[in-house]
Design an enzyme around this catalytic site. Structure first.
Site, PDB file in Angstrom:
ATOM      1  N   ASN A  14       0.876  -1.171   0.000  1.00 38.78           N
ATOM      2  CA  ASN A  14       0.000   0.000   0.000  1.00 38.78           C
ATOM      3  C   ASN A  14       0.909   1.215   0.000  1.00 38.78           C
ATOM      4  O   ASN A  14       1.512   1.544   1.022  1.00 38.78           O
ATOM      5  CB  ASN A  14      -0.888  -0.038   1.261  1.00 38.78           C
ATOM      6  CG  ASN A  14      -1.699   1.233   1.435  1.00 38.78           C
ATOM      7  OD1 ASN A  14      -1.775   2.065   0.533  1.00 38.78           O
ATOM      8  ND2 ASN A  14      -2.314   1.396   2.606  1.00 38.78           N
ATOM      9  N   TRP A  15       1.033   1.821  -1.186  1.00 39.66           N
ATOM     10  CA  TRP A  15       1.974   2.948  -1.298  1.00 39.66           C
ATOM     11  C   TRP A  15       1.444   4.199  -0.604  1.00 39.66           C
ATOM     12  O   TRP A  15       2.175   5.169  -0.424  1.00 39.66           O
ATOM     13  CB  TRP A  15       2.236   3.277  -2.777  1.00 39.66           C
ATOM     14  CG  TRP A  15       3.031   2.245  -3.518  1.00 39.66           C
ATOM     15  CD1 TRP A  15       3.521   1.059  -3.032  1.00 39.66           C
ATOM     16  CD2 TRP A  15       3.459   2.325  -4.893  1.00 39.66           C
ATOM     17  NE1 TRP A  15       4.215   0.395  -4.011  1.00 39.66           N
ATOM     18  CE2 TRP A  15       4.196   1.141  -5.163  1.00 39.66           C
ATOM     19  CE3 TRP A  15       3.292   3.258  -5.902  1.00 39.66           C
ATOM     20  CZ2 TRP A  15       4.757   0.886  -6.419  1.00 39.66           C
ATOM     21  CZ3 TRP A  15       3.850   3.008  -7.156  1.00 39.66           C
ATOM     22  CH2 TRP A  15       4.580   1.838  -7.404  1.00 39.66           C
ATOM     23  N   LYS A  16       0.172   4.222  -0.246  1.00 36.24           N
ATOM     24  CA  LYS A  16      -0.467   5.401   0.349  1.00 36.24           C
ATOM     25  C   LYS A  16      -0.200   6.621  -0.552  1.00 36.24           C
ATOM     26  O   LYS A  16      -0.161   6.472  -1.769  1.00 36.24           O
ATOM     27  CB  LYS A  16       0.018   5.599   1.785  1.00 36.24           C
ATOM     28  CG  LYS A  16      -0.138   4.320   2.623  1.00 36.24           C
ATOM     29  CD  LYS A  16       0.006   4.533   4.076  1.00 36.24           C
ATOM     30  CE  LYS A  16      -0.183   3.202   4.811  1.00 36.24           C
ATOM     31  NZ  LYS A  16      -0.152   3.337   6.247  1.00 36.24           N
ATOM     32  N   HIS A 100      -9.694   1.334   4.599  1.00 38.74           N
ATOM     33  CA  HIS A 100      -8.421   1.495   5.321  1.00 38.74           C
ATOM     34  C   HIS A 100      -8.647   2.470   6.484  1.00 38.74           C
ATOM     35  O   HIS A 100      -9.397   3.436   6.352  1.00 38.74           O
ATOM     36  CB  HIS A 100      -7.338   2.016   4.371  1.00 38.74           C
ATOM     37  CG  HIS A 100      -5.980   1.984   5.016  1.00 38.74           C
ATOM     38  ND1 HIS A 100      -5.578   2.931   5.916  1.00 38.74           N
ATOM     39  CD2 HIS A 100      -4.960   1.092   4.921  1.00 38.74           C
ATOM     40  CE1 HIS A 100      -4.358   2.632   6.343  1.00 38.74           C
ATOM     41  NE2 HIS A 100      -3.963   1.511   5.749  1.00 38.74           N
ATOM     42  N   GLU A 102      -7.019   4.828   7.612  1.00 41.55           N
ATOM     43  CA  GLU A 102      -6.749   6.239   7.322  1.00 41.55           C
ATOM     44  C   GLU A 102      -7.931   6.888   6.615  1.00 41.55           C
ATOM     45  O   GLU A 102      -8.130   8.104   6.698  1.00 41.55           O
ATOM     46  CB  GLU A 102      -5.445   6.357   6.516  1.00 41.55           C
ATOM     47  CG  GLU A 102      -4.240   6.124   7.424  1.00 41.55           C
ATOM     48  CD  GLU A 102      -3.018   5.550   6.745  1.00 41.55           C
ATOM     49  OE1 GLU A 102      -2.927   5.592   5.506  1.00 41.55           O
ATOM     50  OE2 GLU A 102      -2.144   5.049   7.486  1.00 41.55           O
ATOM     51  N   GLU A 171      -5.774  -4.722  10.497  1.00 40.19           N
ATOM     52  CA  GLU A 171      -4.698  -3.756  10.723  1.00 40.19           C
ATOM     53  C   GLU A 171      -4.988  -2.961  11.988  1.00 40.19           C
ATOM     54  O   GLU A 171      -5.751  -1.977  11.940  1.00 40.19           O
ATOM     55  CB  GLU A 171      -4.607  -2.774   9.552  1.00 40.19           C
ATOM     56  CG  GLU A 171      -4.294  -3.414   8.220  1.00 40.19           C
ATOM     57  CD  GLU A 171      -3.701  -2.397   7.262  1.00 40.19           C
ATOM     58  OE1 GLU A 171      -2.561  -2.597   6.848  1.00 40.19           O
ATOM     59  OE2 GLU A 171      -4.363  -1.398   6.960  1.00 40.19           O
ATOM     60  N   GLY A 177       2.388   2.107  10.790  1.00 41.76           N
ATOM     61  CA  GLY A 177       3.395   3.164  10.637  1.00 41.76           C
ATOM     62  C   GLY A 177       4.102   3.520  11.930  1.00 41.76           C
ATOM     63  O   GLY A 177       4.778   4.542  12.015  1.00 41.76           O
ATOM     64  N   SER A 213       3.164  -2.298  10.405  1.00 43.65           N
ATOM     65  CA  SER A 213       4.605  -2.402  10.645  1.00 43.65           C
ATOM     66  C   SER A 213       5.194  -3.769  10.283  1.00 43.65           C
ATOM     67  O   SER A 213       6.092  -4.268  10.953  1.00 43.65           O
ATOM     68  CB  SER A 213       4.937  -2.033  12.101  1.00 43.65           C
ATOM     69  OG  SER A 213       4.563  -0.698  12.365  1.00 43.65           O
ATOM     70  N   GLY A 234       2.697  -1.213   4.336  1.00 39.03           N
ATOM     71  CA  GLY A 234       2.775   0.210   4.002  1.00 39.03           C
ATOM     72  C   GLY A 234       4.217   0.634   3.773  1.00 39.03           C
ATOM     73  O   GLY A 234       4.773   0.466   2.689  1.00 39.03           O
ATOM     74  N   GLY A 235       4.836   1.163   4.812  1.00 35.90           N
ATOM     75  CA  GLY A 235       6.181   1.732   4.699  1.00 35.90           C
ATOM     76  C   GLY A 235       7.180   0.831   3.985  1.00 35.90           C
ATOM     77  O   GLY A 235       7.912   1.290   3.087  1.00 35.90           O
TER      78      GLY A 235
HETATM   79  P1  PGA Z   1       2.668   0.157   7.711  1.00 40.09           P
HETATM   80  O1  PGA Z   1       1.219   0.437   7.072  1.00 40.09           O
HETATM   81  O2  PGA Z   1       3.166  -1.137   7.121  1.00 40.09           O
HETATM   82  O3  PGA Z   1       3.497   1.343   7.311  1.00 40.09           O
HETATM   83  O4  PGA Z   1       2.486   0.050   9.187  1.00 40.09           O
HETATM   84  C1  PGA Z   1       0.319  -0.612   6.824  1.00 40.09           C
HETATM   85  C2  PGA Z   1      -0.968  -0.078   6.234  1.00 40.09           C
HETATM   86  O5  PGA Z   1      -1.438   0.984   6.658  1.00 40.09           O
HETATM   87  O6  PGA Z   1      -1.547  -0.686   5.332  1.00 40.09           O
END
Ligand code: PGA
Length: 249
Positions: A14-16, A100, A102, A171, A177, A213, A234-235
């Site tokens: 997930n590149w966000k 998600h 966010e 999640e 993150g 994470s 994500g990251g």
């Molecule tokens: P993260 O994000 O791996 O940076 O914790 C995961 C996500 O929000 O899908």
């Protein structure tokens, strides 16, 4: 006892809102230089809408699939700024994230709206990745299962054939993150609970990803759990080497 051997592992990036034409080109090149083994793992990246054409052109015919990070709960019409599931199909997307945290938190997406997005995706032939998870506060208050149940309920209310067509991502918001992943045991506990709910809905073989994470170091312990079928990353998905390490577990 469920058995994840029957479910193919799925590792999804997930590149966000992290991308540019230039950065994507080098990330995609690096991913394609040592592609994952398509026999043992499905790998996909969910990218910002403006880069779908670039990602489609780069990944077409490769072992890596692509998708988007959100979709409208409507099919077409006067919905300024929204993107329909059919538009995503025009760019050969296979996947789309819905709900998600966010988006739930920043855009006040209701549980019902998230389920409607999943239905739009399914109707267009996309696989929705239905995200759920509790906040730090809810975690501390011991409300994880109640929160996850409330988030899943509008999905579970759909016909079994629809529920079977999704992927669920657990999640915990406190792990996203933060560098503070849930322990494999913590995650497995919630995954087993989610699996029991899906089973009641006739969809016990739906894949359940863990997100929060995940990196090349902790992925193998997470994937060893019987109900963890892969990861939403994500990251670490912005670093090709790290992402491919996760996919190679
Ligand atoms: P993260 O994000 O791996 O940076 O914790 C995961 C996500 O929000 O899908």
């Amino acid at each position: 006892m469920t058995n994840h051997v029957a479910r193919k592992r799925l590792v999804m990036g997930n590149w966000k809102m992290n991308a540019s034409l230039e950065a994507n080109a080098s990330l995609l090149n690096a991913l394609l230089s040592s592609p994952p083994c398509a026999e043992s793992v499905e790998v996909a990246v969910c990218v910002p809408f403006p880069y779908l054409a670039q990602v489609q052109a780069a990944l077409f015919g490769s072992a890596i699939q692509w998708g988007a990070q959100d979709v409208s709960s409507e099919s077409q019409g006067a919905y300024t700024g929204e993107t329909s599931a059919q538009m995503l199909r025009d760019f050969a997307c296979e996947w789309v994230l819905v709900g998600h945290s966010e988006r739930r938190l920043r855009h006040a997406e209701s549980h019902e709206a998230v389920a409607l997005k999943a239905v739009q995706a399914l109707n267009a032939g996309l696989t929705p990745v239905f995200c759920v998870g509790e906040t730090d506060e809810q975690h501390e208050a011991g409300e994880t299962e109640a929160v996850v149940l409330a988030q899943l309920q509008p999905l579970l209310d759909l016909a079994a054939a629809s529920v079977s067509g999704v992927v669920v991502a657990y999640e915990p918001v406190w792990a996203i993150g933060t560098g503070k992943s849930a322990t494999p045991e913590q995650a497995q506990h919630v995954h087993a609970y989610i699996r029991s709910l899906l089973k009641q809905g006739g969809a016990g073989q739906v894949r359940i990803l863990y997100g929060g994470s995940v990196n090349g170091t902790n992925a193998s312990q997470l994937f060893a759990m019987p109900d963890i079928d892969g990861a939403l990353v994500g990251g670490a998905a912005l670093n090709a080497e790290e992402f491919l390490r996760i996919a190679a577990v």
